[in-house]
Write a protein that holds these residues in place. Structure first.
Motif, short mmCIF file in Angstrom:
data_model
loop_
_atom_site.label_atom_id
_atom_site.label_comp_id
_atom_site.label_asym_id
_atom_site.label_seq_id
_atom_site.Cartn_x
_atom_site.Cartn_y
_atom_site.Cartn_z
N LEU A 88 1.05 -1.26 0.02
CA LEU A 88 0.03 0.07 0.10
C LEU A 88 0.94 1.30 -0.03
CD1 LEU A 88 -2.83 -1.13 2.58
CD2 LEU A 88 -3.03 -0.74 0.12
N PHE A 89 1.96 1.42 0.86
CA PHE A 89 2.85 2.28 0.80
C PHE A 89 3.40 2.84 -0.62
CE2 PHE A 89 4.17 1.40 5.47
CZ PHE A 89 2.97 2.07 5.92
N MET B 144 11.67 -0.14 -3.66
CA MET B 144 12.38 0.82 -4.20
C MET B 144 11.36 2.00 -4.45
SD MET B 144 14.61 -0.80 -7.06
CE MET B 144 13.52 -1.52 -8.14
N ARG B 145 10.05 1.85 -4.82
CA ARG B 145 9.25 2.90 -4.91
C ARG B 145 9.16 3.77 -3.77
NH1 ARG B 145 6.03 -1.24 -7.56
NH2 ARG B 145 6.06 -0.84 -9.76
N ILE B 146 9.00 2.99 -2.47
CA ILE B 146 8.80 3.63 -1.33
C ILE B 146 10.28 4.48 -0.92
CG2 ILE B 146 8.96 3.40 1.20
CD1 ILE B 146 7.15 0.84 0.54
N VAL B 147 11.28 3.95 -1.37
CA VAL B 147 12.42 4.70 -0.86
C VAL B 147 12.74 5.89 -1.80
CG1 VAL B 147 15.03 4.44 -1.43
CG2 VAL B 147 13.95 2.70 -0.32
N TRP B 148 12.41 5.97 -3.23
CA TRP B 148 12.45 7.06 -4.04
C TRP B 148 11.41 8.16 -3.55
CZ3 TRP B 148 15.95 3.37 -5.32
CH2 TRP B 148 16.84 3.65 -6.20
N SER C 31 3.41 1.65 15.69
CA SER C 31 2.90 2.56 14.82
C SER C 31 2.90 2.26 13.26
CB SER C 31 3.57 3.99 15.20
OG SER C 31 5.08 3.96 14.86
N LYS C 32 2.07 3.08 12.51
CA LYS C 32 2.56 3.09 11.18
C LYS C 32 3.88 3.28 10.72
CE LYS C 32 0.87 6.18 8.25
NZ LYS C 32 0.20 6.93 7.25
N GLY D 189 1.15 5.89 -1.39
CA GLY D 189 2.22 6.53 -0.55
C GLY D 189 1.63 6.55 0.87
N TYR D 190 2.69 6.86 1.61
CA TYR D 190 2.89 6.44 2.95
C TYR D 190 1.73 7.45 3.70
CZ TYR D 190 4.32 6.73 7.99
OH TYR D 190 4.28 6.53 9.25
#
Length: 212
Positions: free
Chosen positions: A27-28, A112-116, A60-61, A32-33
């Motif tokens: 989901l993140f 990778m999507r989350i990191v970037w 927590s999230k 997006g977070y």
């Protein structure tokens, strides 16, 4: 929170915690977070949206995000072990390493999507990923290149810069695909790796020197 740790100190989680973590990272990456709520994660993991069941496993999230990044970082040790132990002559070993890197990058697309896209707001997490996943892997590849050069198998003048070129090319190809939805020049992975190997080996093998 992790239920316990294994002998190497890595988290050993319950199946419920693993399911929460897997769905949260998906989901993140997709939404997006900030746009992903605890209720969203619980629903995706098969938990009652308003139950607060996630908190039985994570504080927590942000703790869920941190756990996902820790798993991503742990993958660097597997990569370094492969680099240290890959058998065969350098030109064959380089192909093994390239394909393994592409597979790891494929497996880590969500992360990778989350990191970037997301970690700029979490500078400590970003620094941890940068140093413990990325920089250590580049350093391990530089050591491998230095060792193979010392054996006379490769011609490497600057192991650190060469490692950046080798691994950077593979990473850029997969990041482009991950973030933009299709690979550069619409190449498949195998075709790209074959071209990467041809180019890199021409520059690295000793018998490619001018006049040899």
């Amino acid at each position: 929170m992790p239920d316990s740790t294994d002998p190497a100190g890595r988290p050993r989680r319950s199946r419920a915690a693993e399911r929460i973590l897997r769905e949260a990272m998906r989901l993140f990456a997709e939404r997006g977070y900030e746009r992903t709520s605890i209720a969203d994660i619980q629903a995706a993991a098969g938990l009652a949206p308003g139950s607060g069941a996630l908190y039985k496993h994570f504080r927590s999230k942000e703790a869920v995000l941190a756990a996902g990044m820790e798993d991503f970082v742990a993958g660097a040790e597997r990569a370094r072990e492969l680099i240290r132990t890959v058998p065969g002559p350098a030109e064959d070993a380089l192909g093994v390493l390239a394909r393994a890197a592409m597979q790891m990058l494929q497996d880590d697309q969500d992360v990778m999507r989350i990191v970037w896209r997301e970690l700029e707001q979490f500078p400590e997490l970003l620094a941890r990923v940068r140093e413990r996943r990325m920089q250590t892997t580049y350093a391990a590849l530089a050591d491998w290149l230095r060792d193979r050069a010392d054996r006379g198998e490769l011609r490497v003048e600057d192991p650190e810069a060469t490692a950046a070129v080798l691994l950077g090319g593979l990473t850029s190809f997969k990041v482009f695909h991950t973030l933009l939805g299709e690979p550069p020049a619409r190449l498949d992975d195998d075709r790209f790796v074959q071209a990467w190997l041809r180019v890199m080996l021409r520059g690295l093998l000793p018998d490619t020197r001018p006049g040899s």
